[in-house]
Structures are given as C-alpha cells and as structure tokens.
Design an enzyme around this catalytic site. Structure first.
Site, mmCIF file in Angstrom:
data_model
loop_
_atom_site.group_PDB
_atom_site.id
_atom_site.type_symbol
_atom_site.label_atom_id
_atom_site.label_comp_id
_atom_site.label_asym_id
_atom_site.label_seq_id
_atom_site.Cartn_x
_atom_site.Cartn_y
_atom_site.Cartn_z
ATOM 1 N N SER A 563 -64.511 7.663 24.355
ATOM 2 C CA SER A 563 -63.587 7.863 23.244
ATOM 3 C C SER A 563 -63.550 9.345 22.873
ATOM 4 O O SER A 563 -63.188 10.165 23.706
ATOM 5 C CB SER A 563 -63.990 6.972 22.063
ATOM 6 O OG SER A 563 -62.945 6.869 21.136
ATOM 7 N N ASP A 650 -55.648 -0.763 24.676
ATOM 8 C CA ASP A 650 -56.390 0.066 23.729
ATOM 9 C C ASP A 650 -55.412 0.670 22.718
ATOM 10 O O ASP A 650 -54.449 1.336 23.093
ATOM 11 C CB ASP A 650 -57.123 1.177 24.485
ATOM 12 C CG ASP A 650 -58.126 1.922 23.619
ATOM 13 O OD1 ASP A 650 -58.027 1.858 22.377
ATOM 14 O OD2 ASP A 650 -59.008 2.589 24.187
ATOM 15 N N HIS A 682 -60.091 -1.208 23.177
ATOM 16 C CA HIS A 682 -60.916 -0.001 23.133
ATOM 17 C C HIS A 682 -62.369 -0.280 23.527
ATOM 18 O O HIS A 682 -63.027 0.568 24.112
ATOM 19 C CB HIS A 682 -60.865 0.596 21.728
ATOM 20 C CG HIS A 682 -61.413 1.981 21.630
ATOM 21 N ND1 HIS A 682 -60.852 3.054 22.287
ATOM 22 C CD2 HIS A 682 -62.479 2.481 20.950
ATOM 23 C CE1 HIS A 682 -61.534 4.158 22.010
ATOM 24 N NE2 HIS A 682 -62.523 3.826 21.206
#
Length: 710
Positions: A563, A650, A682
């Site tokens: 991320s 996501d 995600h």
C-alpha cells in the site's frame, strides 16, 4: 507463456501548474474494457509461467505454514452480558465460525477452557453457533464479514458481508432463536454496524461516490431501509465518519475526522432517536477522542487531544458541559506519545509509546478522583502490547494481547489489584517451535540529515553466525520491510509464515522509517507532505547500514512493502536500485500524483492531509512530481527484479497503478512482474488457505531472489 505482455501505448496528456506529462498507459484505468481485462489476464499468465519453476517450493512453504498452524482451534472466550463469545476454526475450513456459550453466573469471569478442541464436539458446554462464514461464503470466490454485533439481550445479530472485495457490505439482521434472517436488508454499508443498547435500532454508515464513509444512519429493526433516519452527514470531503457505543453504554458517539482534525458528537444511549450534540467544535489541526467515565458519581468525558500538546494529553470535563475548563489527568510529555484510553468502572487503561515501543498503564478511578498511572512491565527488549477484548464496563480484569518477533501472539488477563498477568493462551506453533533458537535485536541507522532510524531484526541463532563481538561472520540473506505513512507503526510481532524465511537462514528486518508513529507525532510529521522524502531516504539509509555493518550484501538483500509501503518500494527502487536483489510491492501506491490530482477518485480529497494538495498548490505538485515512482522511473538504472501484487476490486489503491508501473518498467528493460487477484480487494484474497497460498507464492519469489530456492 514465454513472452512478456507488451501494453500498447496510447499517449494521454495531463497538464497542471504549467507542467505537461504524457502518460502512455493511462488507458489501463478502464476496468470494464475487455482489452484491459485481457491484458491483466496475460500478466497473470506471464507471472505464473515465469515462476513455474517455483511451484514445488510454493507447495512446500504452503505445507510448512499449514503444518505449523493448529487448524482446529478456538479463541479465548470474551464475556459480554450473559454469554461467553468466541470464534472457532476447523481443519479444512477457510473461514471462522462465531460461537457463544452461557456464563455460569454473575461472578463467572474466568474464561472457560475446553478439555479438548475437535471438530466433532462443541468447544464449550451449551455452545451455540451464531454465524458460520464457511456456509455463508458458499458460491462466492470472495467473502468478508464487515459487521458483527449481538443485541444486548442476546436475541438478534446484525451482520454485514462483502462478496466482491470492494468494501461495500450488505447489512442484515438475524433472529438467533430461529437462525433466520429478518426482512431487514441494507445494501452498500460500511463495516462496523452496531445495535443501540435497547436492541431496537442498528446504527451504520454509508459511503459516497469516492468510497468515503460520510453518513451515519439509524435503522429500526423490522422496518424497510427506505425508512432509515439520517443521524449525521459530513459534507467536507476531507473527513471520514464513524459511530460506536461507549463501553459504559451511556453514549452513542459519532465521530468525524480527517488526518489532522477531528470532532465528536454524543447521543444519549437511552434516547437513541435523540439529536447528537457536539463535544468540542472542530478546530483545524486539533485531534481528539472521547470516552465516558464515572468519577465520584459524576459523568465525565475523557478527552485525549493534541491542542498545544504535540504528543497528546489526557483531560476530563463534565459530560453535562464539555465546554467547561478541562482537568488535566496526564500532561503532555514529548517523550511519551499517548495513543488511546479505555474507561472502565474502576479504572482507565492508557496505551502509549515510549522509546519506540508500545506501553500500557493503569490509571485507577478512586472515590474522589484518580490515582497514579502504573505501567505494566514486560521483559523482552522488543515487543507489542495492547488492550483487546474488553467489552464489559465492570469487569474485574483487563484482557491484553502481547507478542514479539520471537514470542507468538499471547493473551493475558491482567489483575489490576495485584499486577498479576494470567496467561490465558499463546498462539500454538506446531512442529516443535523453540523461541530460544531465535534472536531479536535493534540496530540504528543514520539518515542523511543525521536522524537515527531504528531497525528491528530477528533471525535464527544457529543459522546466522555472529562472532564474539556480535558482528556477522559473513553477510546473510535479509528481507527489509517498511511502511512509513499515516502514523501507522510496524511494531514487532510474530508471524508463522515468516518462519519459512528464518528457518532457511534469512534475517528479517523492519525499517521504522519516518512517516510512521514509532517515535511519536514528530516522527510522523517529519515523513509526510513536504517532508515525505524522509520516508524513502530513511529506508535507503537502513539498507545501507545493514550492508555496511555486515548484516547483508546487495546481492542478498530484498525489500518488501504494501500500500503506502508499496509507494516506498517504488521510490527506493528509483533512489537506490543497486542496493537490492529484489523488491516486492504489494498493492503499491506507485502512481500517487495522478491519483491525488483527481478528486473524483476514491478517497483522494481525504489524502490531501497526508500528502498535500497538488491540485491547488504548485509547490506540492512539484514536490510530489519529484518522487512519485511511476513518473520518476530512470532510463539509466539497472532495476532489480520487481514483483507487484494487486487486486482488481481494490478501492484504496486502484489496480491501475501497479499495472501502469509494471508496463513502464518493462518498457525500460526491467524484469517486472504483475500478479493480480481478479476477485479481491485491498486486503487480497479471502479465506485462510487462499491467503497462505498467496503468501507462499510471494515467499518463494523472495527466496528465489535471495538464491535460496533450491
């Protein structure tokens, strides 16, 4: 598939602040375009073909993870109302099963322990299965439980599930006596729905088109969703909203917060249809959180805030008049970052950080006020501790979660009166795990500006040879992990899958770079907005320190982050590609500037408080333009092999970012792979066996980069 997919080039211009950027791969953003899906499918096929030789190793690692895990198990029961609540897992089942069993009496506070856990019999006497995710997930490739709350009288269950991975949940209410769902159904909710104390209403949140939770609703059980009442709406796109009950069940709290400002509103829980009233009106740059305590017979609000207190201070005010002059309970201390407070009938639990480690203290509530904060001691040099699983207002013990890089996740009950820690359970690690075989320690790197950056390391003593002075005899294979954003700390914690690295002689290290919260609020402030590059240079400094001090060598060093940590991976690949033998970027935020410039994309406006606003501020634009990984790929660099992992659904970091990054890397001659889950979000795939296989895929790739795949 032997040939790498070649993404076609369709030049797209982007012009802001007089700067024009030509992007050849922006067309990959069209998620519904069959040509885009075909390209992503080809990328998956290529990644599998390139790593076909690792299939036996992947299977071996998967079996190692599986063999170390007690597959049929249950969590430590938590008492709430007249029941012990717990979850169970079963061998061969992907998901957990939520259960409960009745308490023996009002004084029953000792968590029951089953004599034997197996799949054939109930774990505890009187066991009731409330929700079996394995049954609920049938027919779905993805399944996530986002809300789970039982009414105070124990008769109703509010739950919400997502079967796409896009974090939009369908909320339902189940009659626990019959096991049947009521007609109540609310689509497109956020996670975290809960009952009012009387069980008449369910409070939940919904999101706007940018996936921002912006509205709190009240649903009356047994009525259609169209009749639901709007409790609170936040029009400012920088703010998230949420709601919950105080532990005392005295108030329903509604909160609105950005990265730098927050505001809380309270509703009397005995009047759940009442209007919320503000605690402290929002002021830009002031953050605070609220809990309820009863002190000397008076309702007080505990407020943890940073108004003139960088690392926060704890005060209280009368619940009847929050604007009254606050009473300071724990004054601001630059050496201590106050993180959280939890109020109980007789005490307050305070969570904080000092010297880069989490701490936990008990502040007694006395007959006329408060006592003295007492810290709970732990013996390891590196560890993580937090309060967890404490729903009851007047419980006599405090449930703690504890662990370290060598100590598996451990659950304690703390007896505040004596300081005794009662061991309830430690995560089983099968196969003869011996923590004495492993060593954890801390190193300190020096960043370019002289800042000392902590590094946590763990390794197996008998496979990593050190001389008498503590220096490695020869460089070891090493994985360096980093994140460094949102004041999120990567604290020392145990991981079963990590043993597959350690037991092959790999050293695992965490670079606690600026932008995280490990060393207080200033550590975060020095790694965000126009100081963001400190995050990247800190990580490079940690890598260089580990090379220069003999822990590893560039040919034996791999990096990983996900991320915002994936942004870190992209940035360090541009800054110091020569330092790494491989880089794993999970759901990487590598096209940050393109995303942050577009307020129509999910969560963009909220992100301006973290990264700056490049849309309206030319200086922010120029700064982000100078580091965003996709736009700063180098034609003169020899990049190490790169693996980007992402998911089609996501909503936090769109799949298009790593897809574009890999296409451009490959066009520059880099060895870059893209692995994309076509039905996930995600957090990746759902189901524990699926997750283990995905992690085995990644670990096999990392070991191959380290020369340990044979």
């Amino acid at each position: 598939m032997s040939e790498a997919p070649v993404a076609k080039r369709i030049p797209t211009e982007r012009t802001f602040h007089g700067d024009t950027v030509v992007d050849d791969y922006e067309w990959l953003r069209a998620k519904d375009d069959p040509e885009v899906i075909a390209h992503l499918t080809a990328e998956n096929a290529y990644a599998e073909a390139r790593n076909e030789h690792l299939a036996p190793l992947r299977e071996t690692i998967f079996e190692e993870i599986k063999a170390r895990t007690l597959e049929t198990d249950l969590s430590v029961p938590v008492r709430e109302g007249g029941w012990w609540y717990y979850s169970r897992s079963f061998e061969g089942k992907q998901y957990g099963v939520q259960c409960r069993a009745p308490i023996a009496g009002v004084d029953d506070w000792e968590p029951p322990q089953p004599a034997e856990v197996d799949a054939a019999t109930p774990a505890l006497a009187g066991e009731q299965v409330l929700f079996d995710s394995n049954l609920e997930a049938e027919g779905h490739e993805f399944f996530s439980l986002g809300s789970f709350d039982v009414s105070a009288d124990g008769t109703l269950l509010a739950y919400a599930v997502d079967v796409e991975g896009d974090e939009r949940y369908t909320l339902r209410v189940r009659d626990l006596a019959t096991g049947r769902d009521l007609d109540d159904e609310v689509p497109n909710t956020s996670a975290g729905a809960f009952f009012s104390p009387d069980g008449r209403f369910v409070f939940y949140t919904t999101v706007d088109d940018a996936w921002r939770p912006d509205t709190v609703w009240r649903h009356e059980v047994g009525t259609p969703a169209s009749a639901d009442a709007k409790v609170f709406h936040e029009p400012d796109e920088r703010y998230w909203v949420g709601a919950g009950l105080t532990r005392s069940r005295r108030f329903i709290e509604v909160g609105a917060s950005s990265s730098v400002t927050s505001e809380s509103w309270l509703i009397d829980a005995d009047d759940p249809t009442g209007a919320p009233r503000v605690v402290w009106p929002r002021r830009e740059g002031v953050e605070y959180s609220v809990d309820h305590a009863v002190v000397a017979g008076e309702d007080r609000l505990l407020i943890l805030h940073n108004d003139g207190a960088l690392d926060f201070e704890l005060v209280d005010v009368p619940a009847s008049d929050p604007s009254a002059a606050p009473r300071v309970l724990l004054a601001h201390d630059r050496a201590v970052r106050l993180d959280d407070v939890d109020a109980f009938a007789q005490r307050i639990v305070v969570e904080y950080r000092r010297d880069g480690l989490t701490r936990l203290g008990i502040l007694p509530i006395t007959a006329d006020g408060y006592g003295t904060l007492t810290e709970v001691p732990f013996g390891e040099p590196l560890y993580t501790v937090h309060a967890s699983g404490n729903p009851e207002w007047d419980q006599p013990t405090i449930r703690l979660g504890y662990g370290s890089l060598v100590t598996p996740s451990t659950v304690y009950d703390l007896v505040p009166a004596t300081g005794e820690l009662r061991l309830l359970k430690q995560q089983p690690v099968l196969g003869g795990y011996d923590p004495a075989l492993y060593e954890q320690r801390r190193e300190w790197a020096v960043a370019d500006d002289g800042t000392r950056v902590p590094i946590s390391l763990v390794y197996r003593r008998d496979l990593v040879a050190l001389d008498d002075s503590g220096v490695l005899v020869s460089p070891a294979p090493l994985e360096l992990y980093g994140y460094g954003s949102y004041e999120h700390s990567i604290d020392p914690a145990f991981g079963i899958s990590r043993l597959s690295l350690l037991d092959r002689g790999v050293v695992f290290a965490i670079a606690h770079v600026r932008g995280g919260g490990e060393l207080g609020r200033s550590w975060y402030e020095d790694g965000k907005k126009l100081a963001k590059k400190n995050t990247f240079t800190d990580f490079v400094a940690c890598a260089r320190h580990l090379v220069e001090t003999g822990w590893t060598a560039p040919s034996r060093l791999v990096a990983e982050g996900g991320s915002a940590g994936g942004l870190l991976m992209g940035a360090v690949a541009n800054l110091a590609p020569e330092l790494f033998a491989g880089i794993l970027a999970d759901v990487p935020f590598v096209d940050a500037l393109t995303s942050i410039l577009d307020p129509s994309l999910p969560l963009t406006v909220i992100e301006w408080d973290e990264w700056g606003d490049p849309l309206h501020d030319a200086s922010v634009y120029a700064y982000m333009r100078s580091y965003t990984p996709y736009e700063n790929l180098r034609t003169d660099a020899a990049y190490p092999p790169i693996l980007a992992v992402t998911s089609l659904n996501d909503t936090r970091v769109l799949y298009v970012e790593p897809a574009k990054w890999v296409a451009r890397l490959r066009a520059l001659g880099a060895d870059a792979l893209l692995k994309i889950e076509m039905v996930a979000g995600h957090g990746g795939v759902s189901g524990r066996y699926n997750a283990w296989r995905e992690r085995a895929w990644e670990l096999a790739w990392l070991l191959d980069r380290l020369g340990l795949a044979g």
